[in-house]
Write a protein that holds these residues in place. Structure first.
Motif, mmCIF file in Angstrom:
data_model
loop_
_atom_site.group_PDB
_atom_site.id
_atom_site.type_symbol
_atom_site.label_atom_id
_atom_site.label_comp_id
_atom_site.label_asym_id
_atom_site.label_seq_id
_atom_site.Cartn_x
_atom_site.Cartn_y
_atom_site.Cartn_z
ATOM 1 N N ALA A 182 0.924 0.733 -15.490
ATOM 2 C CA ALA A 182 1.060 0.877 -14.036
ATOM 3 C C ALA A 182 -0.172 1.588 -13.486
ATOM 4 O O ALA A 182 -0.671 2.547 -14.082
ATOM 5 C CB ALA A 182 2.318 1.669 -13.708
ATOM 6 N N SER A 241 -1.673 3.435 -9.980
ATOM 7 C CA SER A 241 -1.356 4.007 -8.676
ATOM 8 C C SER A 241 -2.566 4.766 -8.151
ATOM 9 O O SER A 241 -3.134 5.604 -8.868
ATOM 10 C CB SER A 241 -0.153 4.959 -8.795
ATOM 11 N N ALA A 242 -2.969 4.449 -6.928
ATOM 12 C CA ALA A 242 -4.131 5.093 -6.302
ATOM 13 C C ALA A 242 -5.357 5.052 -7.214
ATOM 14 O O ALA A 242 -6.114 6.013 -7.302
ATOM 15 C CB ALA A 242 -3.796 6.530 -5.918
ATOM 16 N N MET A 293 -1.457 5.044 -15.044
ATOM 17 C CA MET A 293 -0.409 6.015 -15.350
ATOM 18 C C MET A 293 -0.113 6.046 -16.853
ATOM 19 O O MET A 293 -0.154 5.030 -17.523
ATOM 20 C CB MET A 293 0.866 5.673 -14.579
ATOM 21 N N GLU A 308 -4.001 -0.510 -6.787
ATOM 22 C CA GLU A 308 -2.559 -0.496 -7.049
ATOM 23 C C GLU A 308 -2.181 -1.759 -7.827
ATOM 24 O O GLU A 308 -2.793 -2.804 -7.650
ATOM 25 C CB GLU A 308 -1.756 -0.475 -5.735
ATOM 26 N N VAL A 357 1.779 -4.988 -7.713
ATOM 27 C CA VAL A 357 2.855 -4.050 -8.014
ATOM 28 C C VAL A 357 4.141 -4.834 -8.259
ATOM 29 O O VAL A 357 4.466 -5.763 -7.513
ATOM 30 C CB VAL A 357 3.052 -3.056 -6.844
ATOM 31 N N ASP A 416 4.138 8.438 -10.669
ATOM 32 C CA ASP A 416 3.583 8.729 -9.347
ATOM 33 C C ASP A 416 4.117 7.756 -8.307
ATOM 34 O O ASP A 416 3.360 7.218 -7.486
ATOM 35 C CB ASP A 416 2.060 8.686 -9.377
ATOM 36 N N VAL A 417 5.451 7.481 -8.358
ATOM 37 C CA VAL A 417 6.039 6.567 -7.386
ATOM 38 C C VAL A 417 7.158 7.264 -6.644
ATOM 39 O O VAL A 417 7.638 8.298 -7.042
ATOM 40 C CB VAL A 417 6.589 5.291 -8.082
#
Length: 272
Positions: A32, A34-35, A39, A77, A110, A271-272
Motif C-alpha cells: 500500500a 499513501s502520500a 506502508m 497513492e 487505491v 495511514d488510512v
C-alpha cells in the motif's frame, strides 16, 4: 503510470526467457502507498529477503528498496506491486549461474472495497480448493498462485468478500488473499504456516503489536471445530488492514472488542 523494469520506465517490457514467466521462479510483494510512502516497507523487505534466501535468488536489496521508494513517491497513492524473478535462462529447470534477478514495479489505484466490509464484517465462501503441504515453500509470497486463482474462481456471488482455504489435511489456514485470526477467551490464534500458506506482512505486524500489548498469542494448527468455538474471527492483509468475519457456512460471529482494537492499530499502520 508506466511500470518499471530494472529501474527503467517501460510501458511493456519483459523477456520471454524470464524464469518468472516460465516457472513462477520468483517472489512478489503487494504494498500500500499513501502520500508517496510505501506502508510497512521494512516488513515487506524482510519477507522478500527471507524468500530470496530460501530460493537462493541473489538480489540487491538496497537497490530494490531505493527503487520502491522512488516509485512510490512518483505514484502518490495506490497499490504498488513488486515482482522479483530469478531472471533469464534457457530451456530447462536448471538456472544459469549468470542469471541476473529482474525487478518489476507496477502501480494500481487505491483498492476500492466497500466500507461495510470493515465496519460490519464479511461473509466467507467455503473453498473446495485445498492448499498443498510443501514446507520448502511454506510462508513464501512466491509467484505461483494457481491454488489461489482456482479457489477465487469458485465463487462470483458478491455476498462473499473472501474465501476460506484449508490444507489437504483439513486444517484451517487462511483466506484466498488474507490471513485469518481467531479470538478465543481473550487469546489471539492464527494458523501455523510451516506446511503451507503465506506469512502475510500485516499478520506479522499484528503479532508484534499483540506482543507489545501483552495479548496472549497461539500460533497453532486450527480445526473447523476451533473455528466454530471462536468468540471473534477476522481477516487481515497489508492493503485493507482488517475485516471482521461475521459468517461462514452456518456459523456467525459479532464484531468483537479485540478485533476493533487491532483494526484501529492496522489503520494507523497503513495511514488510512
Amino acid at each position: 503510470m508506466h511500470s518499471w523494469v530494472d529501474g527503467q520506465p517501460a510501458s511493456a517490457l519483459a523477456s520471454l526467457k524470464d524464469r518468472g514467466l516460465a516457472y513462477g521462479d520468483g517472489l512478489f510483494e503487494t504494498i500500500a502507498v499513501s502520500a508517496g510512502q510505501p506502508m510497512l516497507l521494512d516488513l515487506h523487505m524482510q519477507r522478500l529477503a527471507q524468500g530470496c534466501s530460501r530460493l537462493a535468488i541473489a538480489a540487491d536489496h538496497s537497490l530494490i528498496r531505493s527503487e520502491v521508494l522512488a516509485y512510490a513517491q512518483a505514484m502518490g497513492e495506490g497499490v504498488l506491486k513488486l515482482i522479483l524473478t530469478r531472471g533469464d535462462s534457457l530451456r530447462g529447470y536448471s538456472a544459469s549461474p549468470e542469471a541476473q534477478p529482474r525487478r518489476i514495479l507496477q502501480a494500481s489505484p487505491v483498492a476500492a472495497y466497500p466500507e461495510h466490509y470493515a465496519s460490519q464484517g464479511v461473509q466467507l465462501f467455503n473453498c473446495a480448493t485445498r492448499l498443498a503441504e510443501q514446507p520448502l515453500l511454506a510462508g513464501l509470497k512466491h509467484l505461483n498462485r494457481l491454488e489461489q486463482v482456482i479457489a477465487r474462481s469458485e465463487w462470483q456471488d458478491p455476498t462473499y468478500a473472501e474465501g476460506l482455504m484449508r490444507d489437504t489435511s483439513g486444517r484451517v489456514i487462511e483466506g484466498v488473499f488474507s490471513n485469518l485470526f481467531l479470538v478465543c477467551d481473550g487469546m489471539l490464534m492464527t494458523a501455523d504456516l510451516q506446511r503451507c500458506g503465506v506469512a502475510g506482512v500485516m499478520r506479522c505486524a499484528l503479532l508484534a503489536q499483540a506482543e507489545h500489548l501483552a495479548i496472549p498469542v497461539h500460533i497453532t494448527d486450527i480445526s473447523l471445530d476451533q473455528l466454530q468455538q471462536a468468540d471473534e474471527v477476522f481477516l487481515c492483509n497489508s492493503v485493507y488492514g482488517i475485516w471482521p468475519v461475521r459468517a461462514f457456512t452456518d456459523l456467525s460471529w459479532s464484531v468483537g472488542p479485540l478485533t476493533r482494537k487491532l483494526q484501529g492499530i492496522a489503520r494507523t499502520l497503513l495511514d488510512v
